[in-house]
Design a protein around this motif. Structure first.
Motif, PDB file in Angstrom:
ATOM      1  N   CYS A   1     -41.305   8.725  -6.672  1.00 13.94           N
ATOM      2  CA  CYS A   1     -41.263   7.257  -6.537  1.00 13.94           C
ATOM      3  C   CYS A   1     -42.169   6.561  -7.554  1.00 13.94           C
ATOM      4  CB  CYS A   1     -41.582   6.832  -5.109  1.00 13.94           C
ATOM      5  SG  CYS A   1     -40.348   7.361  -3.926  1.00 13.94           S
ATOM      6  N   ASP A   2     -42.294   7.157  -8.734  1.00 16.89           N
ATOM      7  CA  ASP A   2     -43.061   6.541  -9.815  1.00 16.89           C
ATOM      8  C   ASP A   2     -42.214   5.596 -10.649  1.00 16.89           C
ATOM      9  OD1 ASP A   2     -45.435   7.919  -9.222  1.00 16.89           O
ATOM     10  OD2 ASP A   2     -44.851   9.624 -10.454  1.00 16.89           O
ATOM     11  N   THR A   3     -40.913   5.859 -10.704  1.00 21.53           N
ATOM     12  CA  THR A   3     -40.023   5.044 -11.519  1.00 21.53           C
ATOM     13  C   THR A   3     -38.748   4.713 -10.757  1.00 21.53           C
ATOM     14  OG1 THR A   3     -38.956   6.987 -12.508  1.00 21.53           O
ATOM     15  CG2 THR A   3     -40.836   6.064 -13.698  1.00 21.53           C
ATOM     16  N   LEU A   4     -38.124   3.612 -11.177  1.00 21.72           N
ATOM     17  CA  LEU A   4     -36.835   3.199 -10.634  1.00 21.72           C
ATOM     18  C   LEU A   4     -35.836   3.141 -11.779  1.00 21.72           C
ATOM     19  CD1 LEU A   4     -37.723   0.219  -8.267  1.00 21.72           C
ATOM     20  CD2 LEU A   4     -37.555   2.641  -7.722  1.00 21.72           C
ATOM     21  N   GLY A   5     -34.582   3.330 -11.459  1.00 19.56           N
ATOM     22  CA  GLY A   5     -33.510   3.218 -12.437  1.00 19.56           C
ATOM     23  C   GLY A   5     -32.424   2.301 -11.926  1.00 19.56           C
ATOM     24  N   PHE A   6     -32.125   1.264 -12.673  1.00 23.38           N
ATOM     25  CA  PHE A   6     -31.070   0.320 -12.319  1.00 23.38           C
ATOM     26  C   PHE A   6     -29.796   0.755 -13.030  1.00 23.38           C
ATOM     27  CE2 PHE A   6     -34.981  -1.931 -11.729  1.00 23.38           C
ATOM     28  CZ  PHE A   6     -34.750  -2.812 -10.692  1.00 23.38           C
ATOM     29  N   LEU A   7     -28.687   0.823 -12.323  1.00 23.61           N
ATOM     30  CA  LEU A   7     -27.421   1.111 -12.963  1.00 23.61           C
ATOM     31  C   LEU A   7     -26.906  -0.175 -13.576  1.00 23.61           C
ATOM     32  CD1 LEU A   7     -27.871   3.611 -11.195  1.00 23.61           C
ATOM     33  CD2 LEU A   7     -25.403   3.717 -10.909  1.00 23.61           C
ATOM     34  N   VAL A   8     -26.644  -0.117 -14.884  1.00 31.30           N
ATOM     35  CA  VAL A   8     -26.186  -1.282 -15.652  1.00 31.30           C
ATOM     36  C   VAL A   8     -24.864  -0.918 -16.332  1.00 31.30           C
ATOM     37  CG1 VAL A   8     -28.495  -2.267 -16.008  1.00 31.30           C
ATOM     38  CG2 VAL A   8     -27.615  -0.570 -17.621  1.00 31.30           C
ATOM     39  N   PRO A   9     -24.118  -1.891 -16.804  1.00 29.68           N
ATOM     40  CA  PRO A   9     -22.830  -1.605 -17.447  1.00 29.68           C
ATOM     41  C   PRO A   9     -22.988  -0.764 -18.714  1.00 29.68           C
ATOM     42  CG  PRO A   9     -23.003  -3.935 -16.904  1.00 29.68           C
ATOM     43  CD  PRO A   9     -24.361  -3.334 -16.678  1.00 29.68           C
ATOM     44  N   ALA A  10     -21.948  -0.003 -19.005  1.00 30.16           N
ATOM     45  CA  ALA A  10     -21.908   0.786 -20.238  1.00 30.16           C
ATOM     46  C   ALA A  10     -22.133  -0.130 -21.431  1.00 30.16           C
ATOM     47  CB  ALA A  10     -20.558   1.486 -20.353  1.00 30.16           C
ATOM     48  N   GLY A  11     -22.840   0.365 -22.427  1.00 29.70           N
ATOM     49  CA  GLY A  11     -23.121  -0.401 -23.634  1.00 29.70           C
ATOM     50  C   GLY A  11     -24.430  -1.161 -23.604  1.00 29.70           C
ATOM     51  N   THR A  12     -25.102  -1.186 -22.466  1.00 29.95           N
ATOM     52  CA  THR A  12     -26.351  -1.937 -22.335  1.00 29.95           C
ATOM     53  C   THR A  12     -27.472  -1.322 -23.173  1.00 29.95           C
ATOM     54  OG1 THR A  12     -25.751  -2.674 -20.114  1.00 29.95           O
ATOM     55  CG2 THR A  12     -28.087  -2.757 -20.685  1.00 29.95           C
ATOM     56  N   ALA A  13     -27.488  -0.004 -23.296  1.00 28.54           N
ATOM     57  CA  ALA A  13     -28.595   0.688 -23.978  1.00 28.54           C
ATOM     58  C   ALA A  13     -28.784   0.225 -25.419  1.00 28.54           C
ATOM     59  CB  ALA A  13     -28.379   2.203 -23.936  1.00 28.54           C
ATOM     60  N   ALA A  14     -27.712  -0.082 -26.104  1.00 28.03           N
ATOM     61  CA  ALA A  14     -27.802  -0.459 -27.524  1.00 28.03           C
ATOM     62  C   ALA A  14     -28.674  -1.689 -27.751  1.00 28.03           C
ATOM     63  CB  ALA A  14     -26.401  -0.702 -28.090  1.00 28.03           C
TER      64      ALA A  14
END
Length: 114
Positions: free
Chosen positions: A28-41
Motif C-alpha cells: 500500500c505504498d503506491t496506487l495505480g489509476f487505470l487510464v485510457p490507452a495512449g495516456t503514457a506518451a
C-alpha cells in the motif's frame, strides 16, 4: 503514484468527476489509476509514472464481471476501487491530473500546518 497523494486524489475524484478502477501495491505504498490507452506518451505529473502497455491495454468492460470478483491485471496488486465499483470507464487523464495537483497542494498545506 505515492499512496498519500493518490488517496487524496481518489477522494477528490469520487466527490466530483468519478474515478475509474484503482490498484494498490501489496505494501500500500503506491496506487495505480487505470487510464485510457495512449495516456503514457503525454504524462508528465511530477512524482508519478504512467506505464505504457505496448498496445496490450486492458478491456475494462470485460473486467466488470457478473458479480465475480475480478483479478487485478498486475501481479502483487489489489483493487482499491474495483472495476465493478467504478463502472467500465478508465479515469480521464485530464481530470486525474487536476485531482493529483489539488491533492499535492492539500498535502503541502497540511504539512505546513503541522
Amino acid at each position: 503514484m505515492p499512496a498519500r497523494q493518490g488517496l487524496e486524489a481518489v477522494d477528490i475524484l469520487r466527490l466530483r468527476d468519478g474515478v475509474g478502477p484503482v490498484l494498490h501495491d501489496g505494501a500500500c505504498d503506491t496506487l495505480g489509476f487505470l487510464v485510457p490507452a495512449g495516456t503514457a506518451a503525454g504524462w508528465d505529473v511530477p512524482g508519478s509514472a504512467c506505464t505504457q502497455t505496448s498496445g496490450r491495454g486492458i478491456n475494462l468492460a470485460a473486467l466488470c464481471g457478473e458479480g465475480t470478483p475480478v483479478e487485478p491485471p498486475a501481479t502483487g496488486t489489489g483493487w482499491l476501487v474495483p472495476p465493478e465499483g467504478a463502472g467500465a470507464d478508465a479515469t480521464d487523464p485530464v481530470v486525474l491530473r487536476a485531482a493529483l495537483g489539488e491533492a499535492a497542494r492539500t498535502i503541502e498545506a497540511v504539512d505546513r500546518c503541522q
